[in-house]
Design a protein around this motif. Structure first.
Motif, PDB file in Angstrom:
ATOM      1  N   GLU A   1       0.842  -1.187   0.000  1.00  0.00           N
ATOM      2  CA  GLU A   1       0.000   0.000   0.000  1.00  0.00           C
ATOM      3  C   GLU A   1       0.883   1.244   0.000  1.00  0.00           C
TER       4      GLU A   1
ATOM      5  N   GLY B   1      -4.998  -0.039 -10.163  1.00  0.00           N
ATOM      6  CA  GLY B   1      -4.749  -1.257  -9.393  1.00  0.00           C
ATOM      7  C   GLY B   1      -3.922  -1.024  -8.145  1.00  0.00           C
ATOM      8  N   ASP B   2      -3.237   0.124  -8.055  1.00  0.00           N
ATOM      9  CA  ASP B   2      -2.463   0.428  -6.851  1.00  0.00           C
ATOM     10  C   ASP B   2      -3.393   0.612  -5.659  1.00  0.00           C
ATOM     11  N   ASN B   3      -2.974   0.094  -4.512  1.00  0.00           N
ATOM     12  CA  ASN B   3      -3.706   0.302  -3.263  1.00  0.00           C
ATOM     13  C   ASN B   3      -3.016   1.413  -2.495  1.00  0.00           C
TER      14      ASN B   3
ATOM     15  N   THR C   1      -8.361   2.146  -3.721  1.00  0.00           N
ATOM     16  CA  THR C   1      -7.684   1.550  -4.868  1.00  0.00           C
ATOM     17  C   THR C   1      -7.788   2.497  -6.049  1.00  0.00           C
TER      18      THR C   1
END
Length: 189
Positions: A2, A20-22, A162
């Motif tokens: 994260e 798609g990155d948290n 997200t």
């Protein structure tokens, strides 16, 4: 992994984020749903000032429930974002950098995200109680008559989100569908 990120979210802070990155978001954000968005766009259309300066700001599409005793706010789950699609491009053109909600966005909003180098973040629907625990403070700053849909200034700490649509227009929903279809066709071969 994260990524921790703090508001205000300028282009320099968000440009490397990918669909798609948290992330864990901390800092000041604003709330507004469709009734408040309608009023904001009416002000823009009439050449009037907005009740907040939205340049490099984040708007969370939420209508929180009333706070229970001892809480800052009640449940604060995301609203379906398409309800704001007709208003979002005008706000993005004024410098809004981040929108938080749930669900897909229309092509006009996606083009505006790319043009204005902004992003769209997804909050988890059904996790309203969890999300409310990340809210440190909340105060109504405009349109109190709208009740739950009033514009609030909230301070959050490590709000889990997200990246759904990044500054280049990469869309996690489309990417996920493509990956699934490719996986399915490979499995059938």
């Amino acid at each position: 992994m994260e990524i921790k990120i703090n508001t205000p979210l300028t282009y320099e802070k968000i440009r490397d984020l990918k669909a798609g990155d948290n992330i864990l978001l901390s800092g000041v954000i604003y709330t507004a749903r469709d009734a408040a968005h309608k009023r904001l766009v009416e002000l823009i259309d009439n050449g009037l000032d907005l009740p907040i300066n939205i340049k490099d700001e984040t708007i969370y599409y939420v209508g929180p429930t009333p706070a229970k005793e001892g809480q800052v706010i009640g449940s604060a789950g995301p609203t379906t974002s398409y309800r704001m699609d007709s208003y979002s491009p005008k706000l993005l053109d004024l410098g809004l950098k981040v929108m938080i909600g749930k669900g897909d966005r229309n092509e006009e909003v996606i083009k505006s995200i790319i043009k204005n180098k902004a992003i769209y973040l997804g909050a988890i629907g059904g996790a309203a109680a969890l999300i409310s625990k990340t809210i440190i403070s909340s105060e109504i700053i405009a349109y109190e008559d709208l009740g739950a849909e009033a514009i609030r200034r909230m301070k959050v700490k490590d709000m889990p989100l997200t990246v759904i649509i990044d500054t280049k227009g990469n869309n996690l929903y489309k990417k996920g569908q493509e990956e699934y279809l490719n996986f399915k066709s490979e499995k059938q071969s």
